[in-house]
Design an enzyme around this catalytic site. Structure first.
Site, mmCIF file in Angstrom:
data_model
loop_
_atom_site.group_PDB
_atom_site.id
_atom_site.type_symbol
_atom_site.label_atom_id
_atom_site.label_comp_id
_atom_site.label_asym_id
_atom_site.label_seq_id
_atom_site.Cartn_x
_atom_site.Cartn_y
_atom_site.Cartn_z
ATOM 1 N N SER A 1 8.651 64.824 47.492
ATOM 2 C CA SER A 1 8.436 64.497 48.925
ATOM 3 C C SER A 1 7.647 63.409 49.093
ATOM 4 O O SER A 1 6.306 63.406 48.797
ATOM 5 C CB SER A 1 8.065 65.934 49.590
ATOM 6 N N HIS B 1 12.723 62.950 48.679
ATOM 7 C CA HIS B 1 12.910 63.857 49.857
ATOM 8 C C HIS B 1 11.947 63.102 50.630
ATOM 9 O O HIS B 1 10.874 62.811 50.693
ATOM 10 C CB HIS B 1 12.192 65.361 49.389
ATOM 11 N N ASP C 1 10.393 63.407 54.515
ATOM 12 C CA ASP C 1 10.200 64.203 55.877
ATOM 13 C C ASP C 1 9.860 63.591 56.918
ATOM 14 O O ASP C 1 8.874 62.978 56.969
ATOM 15 C CB ASP C 1 8.892 65.115 55.191
ATOM 16 N N MET D 1 9.239 63.904 60.820
ATOM 17 C CA MET D 1 8.595 64.814 61.640
ATOM 18 C C MET D 1 8.443 64.253 63.004
ATOM 19 O O MET D 1 7.754 62.780 63.065
ATOM 20 C CB MET D 1 7.134 65.306 61.279
ATOM 21 N N HIS E 1 15.115 64.919 55.689
ATOM 22 C CA HIS E 1 14.761 66.271 56.370
ATOM 23 C C HIS E 1 14.307 66.112 57.645
ATOM 24 O O HIS E 1 13.020 65.658 57.743
ATOM 25 C CB HIS E 1 13.582 67.109 55.239
ATOM 26 N N MET F 1 12.788 67.207 60.853
ATOM 27 C CA MET F 1 12.096 68.279 61.504
ATOM 28 C C MET F 1 11.752 67.518 62.936
ATOM 29 O O MET F 1 10.761 67.230 63.140
ATOM 30 C CB MET F 1 10.547 68.614 60.799
ATOM 31 N N MET G 1 13.275 77.106 53.573
ATOM 32 C CA MET G 1 11.943 76.581 53.706
ATOM 33 C C MET G 1 10.988 77.626 53.261
ATOM 34 O O MET G 1 11.024 78.969 53.563
ATOM 35 C CB MET G 1 11.485 76.016 55.227
ATOM 36 N N GLY H 1 5.858 70.743 58.709
ATOM 37 C CA GLY H 1 4.951 70.149 59.515
ATOM 38 C C GLY H 1 3.986 69.457 58.555
ATOM 39 O O GLY H 1 3.477 68.507 58.940
ATOM 40 N N ASP I 1 11.416 74.168 49.722
ATOM 41 C CA ASP I 1 10.748 73.085 50.047
ATOM 42 C C ASP I 1 9.389 73.625 50.708
ATOM 43 O O ASP I 1 9.519 74.180 51.739
ATOM 44 C CB ASP I 1 11.368 72.307 51.101
HETATM 45 C C1 DX5 Z 1 6.821 70.289 55.047
HETATM 46 C C2 DX5 Z 1 7.817 69.456 54.297
HETATM 47 C C3 DX5 Z 1 7.717 69.722 52.678
HETATM 48 C C4 DX5 Z 1 6.246 69.226 52.324
HETATM 49 C C5 DX5 Z 1 6.238 69.758 51.011
HETATM 50 O O1 DX5 Z 1 7.253 70.430 56.396
HETATM 51 O O2 DX5 Z 1 9.304 69.829 54.680
HETATM 52 O O3 DX5 Z 1 8.764 68.697 52.257
HETATM 53 O O4 DX5 Z 1 6.106 67.903 52.338
HETATM 54 O O5 DX5 Z 1 4.927 69.246 50.410
HETATM 55 P P1 DX5 Z 1 4.264 70.247 49.473
HETATM 56 O O6 DX5 Z 1 4.968 70.366 48.137
HETATM 57 O O7 DX5 Z 1 3.028 69.489 49.442
HETATM 58 O O8 DX5 Z 1 4.083 71.470 50.238
HETATM 59 ZN ZN ZN Z 2 10.852 68.673 53.698
#
Ligand code: DX5
Ligand code: ZN
Length: 238
Positions: free
Chosen positions: A6, A31, A33, A35, A65, A67, A136, A141, A174
């Site tokens: 990620s 990946h 993320d 947000m 992804h 969010m 998840m 977040g 994840d």
């Molecule tokens: C959290 C994300 C994850 C996160 C994973 O909201 O969707 O992808 O970045 O990070 P780690 O592996 O550090 O939990």
């Molecule tokens: Zn993610």
């Protein structure tokens, strides 16, 4: 199996170089993320950053992804920015059918994410429309959170549905994925592993990916028969 570092856990001052590092690490997907500060109480990066990183990781599959509370306005920009798969959250309720259809119409793979408090049955109506089900294992977040073990039965249930109904969507996990939790998720039926802190935070990303791949292989029931060398044929003492 798929390993997806990620980018959220990468060094934001040098994302291009981090994407090159991910490509050279032997990981399969990147990946990303996204947000929006609404759906989750954090803001990460947008389509411009994904587009900027894309040329540094040409061969990698971009697993985006979202969010985000209003993903409908983001699907096209992320598709144009270089996403290969776009995941939206089942918690978006009645928007979901239209979102999945739109992602597909953009020619991208379709992902659906389920947060820890949400029952896995919420995803059931969509299993025939998705390429990936994201279970998840932390509340979304932030990176660096602890794995929520109560999510394991949801992975098992997803794998049962997939097997019984002969679906072929990826089961992605994840959040808080490290060597130990990756093994637990592999045993439960996951095949796609997102990890930020445990991979980008490792001294060597390449070694961390290699170790994770090995432990998943050793714990994935589907690979178990492949992982163990066939026993030598018994020597008949005549
Ligand atoms: C959290 C994300 C994850 C996160 C994973 O909201 O969707 O992808 O970045 O990070 P780690 O592996 O550090 O939990
Ligand atoms: Zn993610």
């Amino acid at each position: 199996m798929i390993i997806a570092p990620s980018l959220l856990a990468a060094d934001f001052t040098r994302l291009g170089k981090e994407a090159v590092r991910a490509t050279q690490s032997g990981a399969d997907w990147l990946h990303l993320d996204i947000m929006d500060g609404q759906f989750v109480s954090n803001i990460s990066f947008g389509p411009a950053v994904v587009a900027a990183v894309r040329p540094f990781a040409r061969k990698m599959f971009f697993d985006v992804h979202l969010m985000c509370g209003k993903p409908e306005i983001l699907l096209e920009p992320f598709a144009k920015a270089g996403a290969d798969l776009i995941t939206v959250h089942v918690e978006l309720g009645e928007k979901v059918p239209q979102l999945l259809w739109k992602i597909r119409s953009l020619g991208k793979k379709v992902g659906l994410a389920v947060n820890p408090p949400t029952a896995i049955t919420a995803a059931q109506p969509y299993l025939d429309q998705i390429d990936l089900l994201l279970v998840m294992t932390v509340n979304p977040g932030f990176g660096g959170q602890s794995f929520i073990h109560e999510c394991l039965p949801k992975i098992q249930q997803a794998e049962t549905w997939r097997r019984e109904r002969k679906f072929n969507f990826h089961i992605e996990v994840d959040g808080g994925i490290n060597l130990q939790t990756a093994a637990e998720c592999a045993r439960a039926g996951a095949d796609t592993f997102v990890a930020g802190t445990s991979l980008f935070g490792a001294r060597s990303l390449k070694t961390a990916v290699k170790k994770m791949r090995k432990i998943i292989c050793e714990n994935d029931p589907a690979l178990a028969d492949l992982a163990v060398p066939a026993a030598p044929a018994p020597v008949l003492l005549l």
